[in-house]
Design a protein around this motif. Structure first.
Motif, PDB file in Angstrom:
ATOM      1  N   ARG A 270     -24.019 -32.488  15.399  1.00  0.00           N
ATOM      2  CA  ARG A 270     -25.360 -32.398  14.828  1.00  0.00           C
ATOM      3  C   ARG A 270     -25.326 -32.709  13.340  1.00  0.00           C
ATOM      4  N   SER A 271     -26.485 -32.990  12.778  1.00  0.00           N
ATOM      5  CA  SER A 271     -26.596 -33.282  11.353  1.00  0.00           C
ATOM      6  C   SER A 271     -26.112 -32.084  10.535  1.00  0.00           C
ATOM      7  N   GLY A 272     -25.370 -32.388   9.461  1.00  0.00           N
ATOM      8  CA  GLY A 272     -24.880 -31.340   8.580  1.00  0.00           C
ATOM      9  C   GLY A 272     -23.539 -30.776   8.978  1.00  0.00           C
ATOM     10  N   SER A 273     -22.875 -31.376   9.966  1.00  0.00           N
ATOM     11  CA  SER A 273     -21.569 -30.879  10.402  1.00  0.00           C
ATOM     12  C   SER A 273     -20.496 -31.206   9.365  1.00  0.00           C
ATOM     13  N   ASP A 274     -19.569 -30.288   9.201  1.00  0.00           N
ATOM     14  CA  ASP A 274     -18.459 -30.481   8.259  1.00  0.00           C
ATOM     15  C   ASP A 274     -17.346 -31.236   8.979  1.00  0.00           C
ATOM     16  N   VAL A 275     -17.403 -32.563   8.945  1.00  0.00           N
ATOM     17  CA  VAL A 275     -16.425 -33.385   9.668  1.00  0.00           C
ATOM     18  C   VAL A 275     -15.055 -33.364   9.007  1.00  0.00           C
ATOM     19  N   HIS A 276     -14.987 -32.953   7.751  1.00  0.00           N
ATOM     20  CA  HIS A 276     -13.699 -32.910   7.053  1.00  0.00           C
ATOM     21  C   HIS A 276     -12.909 -31.644   7.374  1.00  0.00           C
ATOM     22  N   GLN A 277     -13.575 -30.626   7.912  1.00  0.00           N
ATOM     23  CA  GLN A 277     -12.898 -29.353   8.167  1.00  0.00           C
ATOM     24  C   GLN A 277     -13.281 -28.831   9.550  1.00  0.00           C
ATOM     25  N   ILE A 278     -12.771 -29.491  10.606  1.00  0.00           N
ATOM     26  CA  ILE A 278     -12.984 -29.003  11.962  1.00  0.00           C
ATOM     27  C   ILE A 278     -12.021 -27.832  12.191  1.00  0.00           C
ATOM     28  N   ARG A 279     -12.562 -26.697  12.566  1.00  0.00           N
ATOM     29  CA  ARG A 279     -11.743 -25.477  12.692  1.00  0.00           C
ATOM     30  C   ARG A 279     -11.090 -25.428  14.071  1.00  0.00           C
ATOM     31  N   ILE A 280      -9.761 -25.322  14.104  1.00  0.00           N
ATOM     32  CA  ILE A 280      -8.988 -25.206  15.338  1.00  0.00           C
ATOM     33  C   ILE A 280      -8.389 -23.808  15.386  1.00  0.00           C
ATOM     34  N   GLN A 281      -8.842 -22.996  16.334  1.00  0.00           N
ATOM     35  CA  GLN A 281      -8.293 -21.652  16.529  1.00  0.00           C
ATOM     36  C   GLN A 281      -7.324 -21.708  17.704  1.00  0.00           C
ATOM     37  N   ARG A 282      -6.068 -21.382  17.414  1.00  0.00           N
ATOM     38  CA  ARG A 282      -5.002 -21.554  18.404  1.00  0.00           C
ATOM     39  C   ARG A 282      -4.223 -20.247  18.542  1.00  0.00           C
TER      40      ARG A 282
END
Length: 526
Positions: A270-282
């Protein structure tokens, strides 16, 4: 009139050209603080694992429809398969007598017509079996005008085993599809590899995600009597949440990456997404959730692991910024430029979006890769509300300055002056200009760089050195960066020519005056 229009267009073009630098001054690269998506700022929150039905968008089935509804659906569907237990009514003429016979498909899907024979119906649509029965009757009874009507549909049961909450025997009928009997599947059951074992021992594997989410109904087949469904454990279930169109639990296939999860499964960002910091919870070996951040632009093919939780955060709607001006590169690694390239480096401007309560030390550590060798790190200052605070960058980065803990504020301007490590050479040399400064080199070195003395150099040689502060230096003092070296020229001939011209002009004037006076005196005598 045409001339006036032409002048108007020229004036408009001129105004645009004049305005261009003004607009350019307002531009600048925007840098976002890494603290906005730092694990120290955003805590890992476990996502809920969706059920098997939720993963596929299935609603809770209401069980088998009534016998009347099943019959109507079967009659209306040309692809209804003959099913054991189906009932038919055959009507035909035997001479002048009407014959009515009720028929039923046995457990082997065979339909026996008394006195005429048997029709095999396994793997056939009921409409096909109907045509075969009518043809058989017409063969034995010419002009019998036979009619066959479906009066009831059969039902059967299938077993569902494997990754289930409990093994069950599920009722089904001829139009029951695979997805309708999996109500006992666990949340860990595979939606991508469901095995169906037929009564004859043949096996087939189906991908229900492709069937129900992508519309490929060939992956959701009709069940048959005697089928056995085996559910396997999902290989790579991942959970997706945040600023995407379709969040949920998905089972990615081998070779599919972060980009596939976000754009194919999640329907895009969606608009306004932070594409530089996709959070991966592992989940780590200790069972705890750890957080890492991935840039979708830099690592679109980031590999996913089973039980990964991917969260797309939203950029804050309003961000406070600090302006950074001066000797700073627009990209990381600017210090790798050659001295000649840095010599012509223009002043740059960056805007740094800082995290609330972020310090000056954090800002400098973030932009340290953009500093240049020509940046005067000892002359940096922070300007706030008309007041300047000196900043020793070396001390801040080494943790030896109290200024490092200074909190940033909206409207701050960090100025990084240029440290021009060059020497300017002019006067009686072959090539006047600016040359790179080399420590511990003397006057003769820089004169040689300039091509040596020119023909108009004075004799004896006279050299003047001005320091970076504009003050004259002694000849024995070391040459400092940004000094100016001037070699005196021999200007005797050049200075003599104007003097001779002036003397000649004065002599001419005096001669004219003398002649004029002589004429006047002679006129008076007469």
């Amino acid at each position: 009139m045409k001339r006036q229009n032409r002048y108007s267009i020229l004036i408009l073009i001129g105004l645009l050209l004049l305005a261009t630098p003004l607009f350019a001054q307002e531009g600048g690269l925007i840098i976002r603080s890494p603290l906005f998506s730092s694990p120290a700022v955003v805590a890992a929150e476990p996502l809920r694992l969706e059920s098997f039905a939720e993963q596929l968008g299935l609603s809770q089935p209401a069980g088998l429809p009534t016998a009347e509804v099943r019959l109507l659906n079967a009659v209306a569907n040309k692809e209804y398969p003959l099913t054991p237990g189906d009932r038919y009514r055959l009507v035909y003429l035997d001479g002048m007598q009407t014959v009515t016979v009720d028929l039923q498909a046995d457990e082997m899907s065979r339909v026996q017509i008394p006195g005429l024979g048997t029709v095999a119906g396994a793997g056939k649509y009921w409409t096909t079996v109907r045509e075969e029965i009518l043809a058989m009757v017409s063969t034995y009874y010419s002009y019998s005008n036979p009619q066959l009507v479906l009066t009831g549909v059969g039902s059967f049961s299938v077993s569902v085993v494997g990754e289930v909450t409990g093994t069950r025997i599920v009722p089904a009928w001829g139009l029951t599809r695979l997805s309708e009997v999996l109500t006992n599947a666990s949340a860990y059951a595979s939606t991508r590899s469901v095995e169906v074992v037929s009564s004859d021992g043949s096996r087939a594997t189906y991908d229900l995600y492709r069937a129900l989410r992508q519309g490929d109904l060939s992956e959701d087949p009709l069940l048959k009597s005697g089928d056995r469904i085996i559910l396997k454990r999902a290989d790579t279930p991942v959970q997706l949440a945040g600023n995407v169109y379709q969040s949920g639990t998905y089972q990615v296939l081998a070779g599919e990456t972060l980009d596939d999860l976000l754009n194919t499964y999640g329907g895009g960002l969606r608009s306004g997404s932070d594409v530089h910091q996709i959070r991966i919870q592992r989940t780590d070996s200790g069972g705890q959730l750890s957080v890492q951040y991935v840039s979708l632009l830099d690592e679109p093919h980031f590999s996913l692991q089973a039980n990964d939780q991917v969260v797309v955060d939203t950029l804050l709607p309003s961000l406070q910024s600090v302006t950074i001006e001066g000797a700073i590169a627009s990209q990381i690694g600017g210090s790798a430029l050659s001295p000649s390239e840095q010599m012509n480096y223009a002043s740059n401007r960056l805007f740094y979006h800082f995290y609330p309560q972020e310090t000056l030390g954090s800002l400098l550590r973030t932009i340290s890769g953009r500093l240049l060798t020509i940046s005067d790190l000892g002359g940096v200052y922070l300007e706030r509300a008309g007041e300047r605070t000196a900043v020793d960058v070396h001390a801040v980065l080494s943790g030896e300055s109290e200024v490092a803990t200074m909190r940033l504020a909206a409207g701050d301007t960090l100025v990084i002056p240029f440290d021009q490590r060059f020497i300017t050479i002019g006067g009686a040399v072959v090539r006047s200009g600016v040359y790179a400064y080399v420590p511990e080199k003397g006057i003769n070195y820089y004169i040689a760089l300039a091509g040596g003395l020119s023909d108009d150099a004075s004799y004896p040689q006279s050299v003047t050195i001005y320091g970076p502060d504009g003050k004259k230096q002694k000849s024995g003092d070391p040459i400092r960066p940004e000094s100016t070296i001037t070699v005196k020229k021999n200007t005797f001939v050049k200075d003599l020519a104007p003097t001779v011209a002036v003397i000649g002009l004065v002599s001419s004037i005096l001669g004219i005056v003398a002649v004029t006076l002589s004429i006047i005196l002679d006129a008076r005598k007469i």
